[in-house]
Design a protein around this motif. Structure first.
Motif, PDB file in Angstrom:
ATOM      1  N   ASP A   1      10.837   5.098  -3.075  1.00 51.02           N
ATOM      2  CA  ASP A   1      10.692   5.669  -4.409  1.00 51.02           C
ATOM      3  C   ASP A   1      11.562   4.876  -5.381  1.00 51.02           C
ATOM      4  O   ASP A   1      12.778   5.031  -5.408  1.00 51.02           O
ATOM      5  CB  ASP A   1      11.116   7.145  -4.390  1.00 51.02           C
ATOM      6  CG  ASP A   1      10.840   7.852  -5.702  1.00 51.02           C
ATOM      7  OD1 ASP A   1      10.582   7.161  -6.711  1.00 51.02           O
ATOM      8  OD2 ASP A   1      10.874   9.092  -5.721  1.00 51.02           O
TER       9      ASP A   1
ATOM     10  N   LYS B   1       3.277   5.806  -2.992  1.00 48.65           N
ATOM     11  CA  LYS B   1       4.476   6.597  -3.285  1.00 48.65           C
ATOM     12  C   LYS B   1       4.773   6.649  -4.773  1.00 48.65           C
ATOM     13  O   LYS B   1       5.155   7.695  -5.312  1.00 48.65           O
ATOM     14  CB  LYS B   1       5.678   6.009  -2.541  1.00 48.65           C
ATOM     15  CG  LYS B   1       6.996   6.752  -2.787  1.00 48.65           C
ATOM     16  CD  LYS B   1       6.938   8.176  -2.262  1.00 48.65           C
ATOM     17  CE  LYS B   1       8.251   8.883  -2.420  1.00 48.65           C
ATOM     18  NZ  LYS B   1       8.204  10.276  -1.896  1.00 48.65           N
ATOM     19  N   ASN B   2       4.587   5.537  -5.452  1.00 44.90           N
ATOM     20  CA  ASN B   2       5.045   5.442  -6.831  1.00 44.90           C
ATOM     21  C   ASN B   2       3.962   5.699  -7.877  1.00 44.90           C
ATOM     22  O   ASN B   2       4.258   5.717  -9.070  1.00 44.90           O
ATOM     23  CB  ASN B   2       5.676   4.064  -7.064  1.00 44.90           C
ATOM     24  CG  ASN B   2       6.978   3.885  -6.325  1.00 44.90           C
ATOM     25  OD1 ASN B   2       8.031   4.307  -6.781  1.00 44.90           O
ATOM     26  ND2 ASN B   2       6.919   3.284  -5.145  1.00 44.90           N
ATOM     27  N   THR B   3       2.720   5.907  -7.430  1.00 49.77           N
ATOM     28  CA  THR B   3       1.654   6.267  -8.372  1.00 49.77           C
ATOM     29  C   THR B   3       1.226   7.720  -8.228  1.00 49.77           C
ATOM     30  O   THR B   3       0.488   8.222  -9.064  1.00 49.77           O
ATOM     31  CB  THR B   3       0.431   5.363  -8.168  1.00 49.77           C
ATOM     32  OG1 THR B   3      -0.019   5.457  -6.803  1.00 49.77           O
ATOM     33  CG2 THR B   3       0.767   3.914  -8.496  1.00 49.77           C
ATOM     34  N   SER B   4       1.686   8.380  -7.140  1.00 41.45           N
ATOM     35  CA  SER B   4       1.376   9.808  -6.929  1.00 41.45           C
ATOM     36  C   SER B   4      -0.125  10.074  -6.968  1.00 41.45           C
ATOM     37  O   SER B   4      -0.590  11.028  -7.594  1.00 41.45           O
ATOM     38  CB  SER B   4       2.093  10.667  -7.982  1.00 41.45           C
ATOM     39  OG  SER B   4       3.483  10.467  -7.933  1.00 41.45           O
ATOM     40  N   LEU B   5      -0.903   9.207  -6.278  1.00 37.05           N
ATOM     41  CA  LEU B   5      -2.344   9.439  -6.208  1.00 37.05           C
ATOM     42  C   LEU B   5      -2.650  10.732  -5.473  1.00 37.05           C
ATOM     43  O   LEU B   5      -3.613  11.426  -5.793  1.00 37.05           O
ATOM     44  CB  LEU B   5      -3.025   8.256  -5.504  1.00 37.05           C
ATOM     45  CG  LEU B   5      -2.950   6.913  -6.243  1.00 37.05           C
ATOM     46  CD1 LEU B   5      -3.585   5.815  -5.410  1.00 37.05           C
ATOM     47  CD2 LEU B   5      -3.640   7.014  -7.604  1.00 37.05           C
TER      48      LEU B   5
ATOM     49  N   LEU C   1       2.674   1.593  -3.347  1.00 40.45           N
ATOM     50  CA  LEU C   1       1.739   2.004  -4.396  1.00 40.45           C
ATOM     51  C   LEU C   1       1.436   3.492  -4.311  1.00 40.45           C
ATOM     52  O   LEU C   1       1.440   4.206  -5.326  1.00 40.45           O
ATOM     53  CB  LEU C   1       0.442   1.191  -4.269  1.00 40.45           C
ATOM     54  CG  LEU C   1      -0.634   1.463  -5.319  1.00 40.45           C
ATOM     55  CD1 LEU C   1      -0.160   1.024  -6.699  1.00 40.45           C
ATOM     56  CD2 LEU C   1      -1.935   0.753  -4.947  1.00 40.45           C
TER      57      LEU C   1
ATOM     58  N   THR D   1       0.832  -1.206   0.000  1.00 40.00           N
ATOM     59  CA  THR D   1       0.000   0.000   0.000  1.00 40.00           C
ATOM     60  C   THR D   1       0.864   1.253   0.000  1.00 40.00           C
ATOM     61  O   THR D   1       0.629   2.187  -0.771  1.00 40.00           O
ATOM     62  CB  THR D   1      -0.943   0.002   1.219  1.00 40.00           C
ATOM     63  OG1 THR D   1      -1.779  -1.158   1.173  1.00 40.00           O
ATOM     64  CG2 THR D   1      -1.805   1.250   1.233  1.00 40.00           C
TER      65      THR D   1
ATOM     66  N   GLN E   1      11.829   5.052  -8.565  1.00 43.68           N
ATOM     67  CA  GLN E   1      12.505   5.884  -9.556  1.00 43.68           C
ATOM     68  C   GLN E   1      13.834   6.397  -8.995  1.00 43.68           C
ATOM     69  O   GLN E   1      14.842   6.455  -9.699  1.00 43.68           O
ATOM     70  CB  GLN E   1      11.622   7.065  -9.971  1.00 43.68           C
ATOM     71  CG  GLN E   1      12.246   7.949 -11.045  1.00 43.68           C
ATOM     72  CD  GLN E   1      11.330   9.083 -11.480  1.00 43.68           C
ATOM     73  OE1 GLN E   1      10.188   9.168 -11.044  1.00 43.68           O
ATOM     74  NE2 GLN E   1      11.822   9.947 -12.337  1.00 43.68           N
TER      75      GLN E   1
END
Length: 378
Positions: free
Chosen positions: A277, A42-46, A40, A37, A279
């Protein structure tokens, strides 16, 4: 930040509820769900995440989790009855030390402060991620390094966990002997349920005691050093005081102290996932991923070789490998995969022992390695 705080508190509660009701598949434990969770988000920037808030949550989570996870430790009983589990766990810890030392020398000219990385990873391979965070803070590792090591561990540890819950148990049948089931095992050993009815009264008392333990560790650190910046001493005092308290029968017999500690551990997992992260890993942490891969693979293969030499059975190898690398929260998951409930207690015991010794081992190894590397390069 309010939404972020609600997620940090709510996801652990929801994950435990789902697990207690049997609504999670065998391959998805509450720890994995909480990590996933956070990663997700952190890496989808919701929605934007406040990294300092996440960092504070990891620190608070670990300060509360360590004592609560250790209160139920009955070292004398567990060590006197664990048998081959103690041997296998010791071999895994030894493998982790050797593998991280080898990785530190291997990457000496490629990465800065490999002694810190080795100490943090030795903590992971002794008691799981909580030890890594505590050791990183104690060694005054840069926050970015702690985040990158965690992200690399989540990435590579996730791959190993996926293999553990799929093909590895079948492969190991060709290498290690089968576990000999004890028909005379007690009901406690065969019917242990990690998610039994929760005692909120005992949990509140345990949290209150934990605040006292944390305050005492802070006070001792201030008394000895005149400041609170000596994190190595603080973490060691926190661990030592928690173990000392575990010798009090009343405290050790409180119900659900482990589950309460696991809740704070799950908060820590969500917060840590929010800092992972990927990236950033690709841009800045590829060397740390390689270091972690060498250390993890070396730990697994050396532990397997030693288990073969000492004729450790397959299930004991799996339980102690999971206890050392991931910690007690994953023991129920590996029990579901192997169908072996007799090793649940000893698996949790070894995981708790890992929590107890991991901070000492990781910090001590790091400073010893720092001295050795300085002597080697001078």
């Amino acid at each position: 930040m309010l939404l972020q705080g609600a997620i940090l508190l709510g996801v652990p509660f929801l994950s435990r509820r789902l697990a207690r009701r049997g609504l999670l598949p065998d391959w998805l434990s509450p720890v994995v769900l909480c990590y996933a969770t956070g990663i997700l988000l952190k890496n989808t920037s919701l929605f934007p995440l406040n990294d300092p808030f996440s960092t504070t949550a990891t620190e608070v989570g670990i300060l509360f989790a360590i004592p609560l996870l250790l209160y139920a430790t009955d070292l004398k009983r567990w060590l006197s009855h664990a048998g081959s589990s103690v041997l296998s766990f010791g071999l895994c810890v030894l493998s982790g030390v050797v593998a991280t030392l080898a990785a530190a020398y291997w990457f000496l000219n490629d990465l800065p402060d490999t002694w810190r990385l080795a100490g943090m990873l030795a903590g992971i391979y002794t008691g799981g991620t909580p030890n890594m965070q505590a050791i990183g803070l104690a060694l005054k590792a840069p926050q970015e390094t702690i985040i990158l090591v965690n992200a690399a561990d989540v990435l590579l540890g996730g791959v190993y966990l996926l293999l553990l819950t799929s093909v590895v148990p079948k492969w190991l049948k060709a290498v290690l002997p089968e576990f000999q089931h004890d028909k005379a095992a007690t009901a406690d050993e065969t019917e242990t349920d990690p998610y039994q009815a929760f005692s909120y009264g005992h949990a509140i008392r345990a949290i209150g005691l934990t605040m006292l333990v944390i305050g005492s560790a802070l006070g001792l650190t201030w008394l000895v050093y005149g400041q609170l910046g000596q994190l190595a001493f603080l973490i060691l005092m926190l661990t030592s005081l928690s173990l000392a308290v575990s010798f009090i029968p009343t405290v050790r017999n409180w119900e659900n102290t482990f589950e309460t500690g696991e809740y704070f551990l799950l908060i820590f997992c969500v917060a840590l996932g929010m800092l992972a992260d990927f990236q950033s890993i690709l841009e800045k942490g590829l060397g740390i991923v390689q270091f972690t891969a060498v250390a993890l693979l070396g730990t697994i293969l050396l532990h397997l070789l030693l288990a073969r030499l000492f004729r450790i059975d397959r299930d004991t190898f799996l339980f102690t490998s999971v206890a050392a690398i991931y910690g007690p929260p994953f023991i129920g998951q590996i029990a579901s995969i192997t169908g072996n409930r007799q090793l649940i207690l000893s698996g949790i015991a070894m995981g708790l022992l890992g929590y107890a010794i991991g901070n000492y081992l990781g910090i001590g190894l790091a400073y010893l390695l720092q001295w050795l590397l300085q002597a080697y390069t001078s």
